[in-house]
Motif scaffolding. Structure first.
Motif, PDB file in Angstrom:
ATOM      1  N   SER A   1       0.810  -1.219   0.000  1.00  0.00           N
ATOM      2  CA  SER A   1       0.000   0.000   0.000  1.00  0.00           C
ATOM      3  C   SER A   1       0.846   1.273   0.000  1.00  0.00           C
ATOM      4  N   ASP A   2       1.995   1.246   0.648  1.00  0.00           N
ATOM      5  CA  ASP A   2       2.893   2.404   0.664  1.00  0.00           C
ATOM      6  C   ASP A   2       4.275   1.942   1.116  1.00  0.00           C
ATOM      7  N   GLN A   3       5.211   2.887   1.182  1.00  0.00           N
ATOM      8  CA  GLN A   3       6.586   2.522   1.518  1.00  0.00           C
ATOM      9  C   GLN A   3       6.723   2.019   2.948  1.00  0.00           C
ATOM     10  N   SER A   4       5.951   2.569   3.878  1.00  0.00           N
ATOM     11  CA  SER A   4       6.079   2.110   5.271  1.00  0.00           C
ATOM     12  C   SER A   4       5.568   0.672   5.412  1.00  0.00           C
ATOM     13  N   HIS A   5       4.501   0.330   4.701  1.00  0.00           N
ATOM     14  CA  HIS A   5       4.006  -1.050   4.697  1.00  0.00           C
ATOM     15  C   HIS A   5       5.078  -1.976   4.109  1.00  0.00           C
ATOM     16  N   PHE A   6       5.686  -1.531   3.027  1.00  0.00           N
ATOM     17  CA  PHE A   6       6.755  -2.292   2.390  1.00  0.00           C
ATOM     18  C   PHE A   6       7.929  -2.485   3.347  1.00  0.00           C
ATOM     19  N   THR A   7       8.328  -1.418   4.031  1.00  0.00           N
ATOM     20  CA  THR A   7       9.466  -1.486   4.946  1.00  0.00           C
ATOM     21  C   THR A   7       9.184  -2.445   6.105  1.00  0.00           C
ATOM     22  N   ARG A   8       7.970  -2.363   6.676  1.00  0.00           N
ATOM     23  CA  ARG A   8       7.618  -3.280   7.775  1.00  0.00           C
ATOM     24  C   ARG A   8       7.646  -4.727   7.313  1.00  0.00           C
ATOM     25  N   SER A   9       7.042  -5.009   6.166  1.00  0.00           N
ATOM     26  CA  SER A   9       7.017  -6.381   5.645  1.00  0.00           C
ATOM     27  C   SER A   9       8.421  -6.869   5.311  1.00  0.00           C
ATOM     28  N   PHE A  10       9.204  -6.018   4.676  1.00  0.00           N
ATOM     29  CA  PHE A  10      10.566  -6.374   4.287  1.00  0.00           C
ATOM     30  C   PHE A  10      11.399  -6.700   5.517  1.00  0.00           C
ATOM     31  N   ARG A  11      11.312  -5.844   6.536  1.00  0.00           N
ATOM     32  CA  ARG A  11      12.088  -6.064   7.761  1.00  0.00           C
ATOM     33  C   ARG A  11      11.659  -7.358   8.451  1.00  0.00           C
ATOM     34  N   ARG A  12      10.370  -7.637   8.455  1.00  0.00           N
ATOM     35  CA  ARG A  12       9.862  -8.853   9.087  1.00  0.00           C
ATOM     36  C   ARG A  12      10.394 -10.107   8.388  1.00  0.00           C
ATOM     37  N   ILE A  13      10.493 -10.065   7.068  1.00  0.00           N
ATOM     38  CA  ILE A  13      10.902 -11.248   6.308  1.00  0.00           C
ATOM     39  C   ILE A  13      12.421 -11.346   6.166  1.00  0.00           C
ATOM     40  N   VAL A  14      13.064 -10.242   5.807  1.00  0.00           N
ATOM     41  CA  VAL A  14      14.495 -10.260   5.501  1.00  0.00           C
ATOM     42  C   VAL A  14      15.361  -9.988   6.727  1.00  0.00           C
ATOM     43  N   GLY A  15      14.849  -9.177   7.649  1.00  0.00           N
ATOM     44  CA  GLY A  15      15.606  -8.893   8.859  1.00  0.00           C
ATOM     45  C   GLY A  15      16.308  -7.551   8.852  1.00  0.00           C
ATOM     46  N   GLU A  16      16.173  -6.792   7.786  1.00  0.00           N
ATOM     47  CA  GLU A  16      16.740  -5.451   7.725  1.00  0.00           C
ATOM     48  C   GLU A  16      15.857  -4.585   6.822  1.00  0.00           C
ATOM     49  N   THR A  17      16.091  -3.298   6.860  1.00  0.00           N
ATOM     50  CA  THR A  17      15.264  -2.391   6.060  1.00  0.00           C
ATOM     51  C   THR A  17      15.631  -2.507   4.587  1.00  0.00           C
ATOM     52  N   PRO A  18      14.695  -2.168   3.708  1.00  0.00           N
ATOM     53  CA  PRO A  18      14.996  -2.254   2.273  1.00  0.00           C
ATOM     54  C   PRO A  18      16.177  -1.376   1.854  1.00  0.00           C
ATOM     55  N   SER A  19      16.265  -0.183   2.409  1.00  0.00           N
ATOM     56  CA  SER A  19      17.364   0.705   1.997  1.00  0.00           C
ATOM     57  C   SER A  19      18.723   0.157   2.423  1.00  0.00           C
ATOM     58  N   SER A  20      18.834  -0.377   3.627  1.00  0.00           N
ATOM     59  CA  SER A  20      20.126  -0.935   4.044  1.00  0.00           C
ATOM     60  C   SER A  20      20.444  -2.211   3.271  1.00  0.00           C
ATOM     61  N   TRP A  21      19.415  -3.035   2.977  1.00  0.00           N
ATOM     62  CA  TRP A  21      19.618  -4.253   2.190  1.00  0.00           C
ATOM     63  C   TRP A  21      20.131  -3.889   0.806  1.00  0.00           C
ATOM     64  N   ARG A  22      19.487  -2.911   0.187  1.00  0.00           N
ATOM     65  CA  ARG A  22      19.866  -2.488  -1.161  1.00  0.00           C
ATOM     66  C   ARG A  22      21.291  -1.946  -1.172  1.00  0.00           C
ATOM     67  N   GLN A  23      21.626  -1.134  -0.183  1.00  0.00           N
ATOM     68  CA  GLN A  23      22.954  -0.523  -0.139  1.00  0.00           C
ATOM     69  C   GLN A  23      24.043  -1.567   0.045  1.00  0.00           C
ATOM     70  N   THR A  24      23.852  -2.522   0.946  1.00  0.00           N
ATOM     71  CA  THR A  24      24.892  -3.535   1.166  1.00  0.00           C
ATOM     72  C   THR A  24      25.070  -4.418  -0.063  1.00  0.00           C
TER      73      THR A  24
END
Length: 197
Positions: A148-171
């Motif tokens: 629905s929006d970036q915050s929903h994406f960030t919460r889901s991403f962190r729950r599944i991957v264990g880190e935020t999308p921006s830090s995952w992308r950067q690493t």
């Protein structure tokens, strides 16, 4: 069809990059899991668990209580084709002409998790591929993946991957750039110290 295969390649790319990152830190179990997932996607399976097991006696057997291989493929294709929109469990059950209760039990037995969680995982996998292969903003990627929006994406991403999308992308981008530099300049630890001759 072409759009579907490009989505699959994005997910495979993300799985292989993640496997490389896991191998780099010595996580052999995680490395094998991500490679198995990439191979399963390339073979046309939606999940490594979905692959039918063969017995020594010959034909493939369908696990009792789960979906047949064709049902699993149909579900995965339907979900992948509709990741940007709303996916309703009732519609998935209707596509196989079974009740919602039976669908939920068979889905969990076949895929190892409830349908809504599996769909969220598929969305995150697509997002990972998009983050590695495009320069699109996280809010655009979130919308493309049905969030629905970036915050929903960030919460889901962190729950599944264990880190935020921006830090995952950067690493991952840093790891890719480091590897490209390593291949371009073998033996050089820092590309800025390379002198032109």
């Amino acid at each position: 069809m072409l759009e579907q295969s490009s989505r699959d390649l994005l997910v495979v790319t993300a799985q292989l990059v993640e496997a490389a990152c896991r191998a780099r830190v010595g996580d052999s179990h995680g490395t094998r899991a991500h490679i198995a997932r990439a191979v399963a996607l390339l073979d046309g399976h939606s999940s490594p668990r979905v692959t039918s097991q063969t017995s020594d006696r010959g034909p493939r057997q369908i696990p009792r209580g789960g979906f047949a291989a064709w049902q699993s493929r149909r579900l995965a294709a339907h979900v992948d084709a509709n990741l940007a929109g709303k996916i309703v469990i009732k519609d998935l059950a209707a596509s196989l002409d079974i009740s919602v209760g039976h669908f939920c039990r068979a889905f969990k037995h076949t895929f190892g998790m409830p349908a809504r969680i599996w769909i969220r995982h598929r969305r995150i996998e697509l997002a990972q591929g998009l983050m590695l292969t495009t320069g699109s903003s996280l809010s655009e990627i979130a919308l493309w993946c049905g969030m629905s929006d970036q915050s929903h994406f960030t919460r889901s991403f962190r729950r599944i991957v264990g880190e935020t999308p921006s830090s995952w992308r950067q690493t991952r981008h840093d790891a890719i750039e480091e590897r490209v530099t390593e291949l371009a300049y073998p033996g050089a630890t820092n590309p800025t110290v390379i002198e032109k001759v």
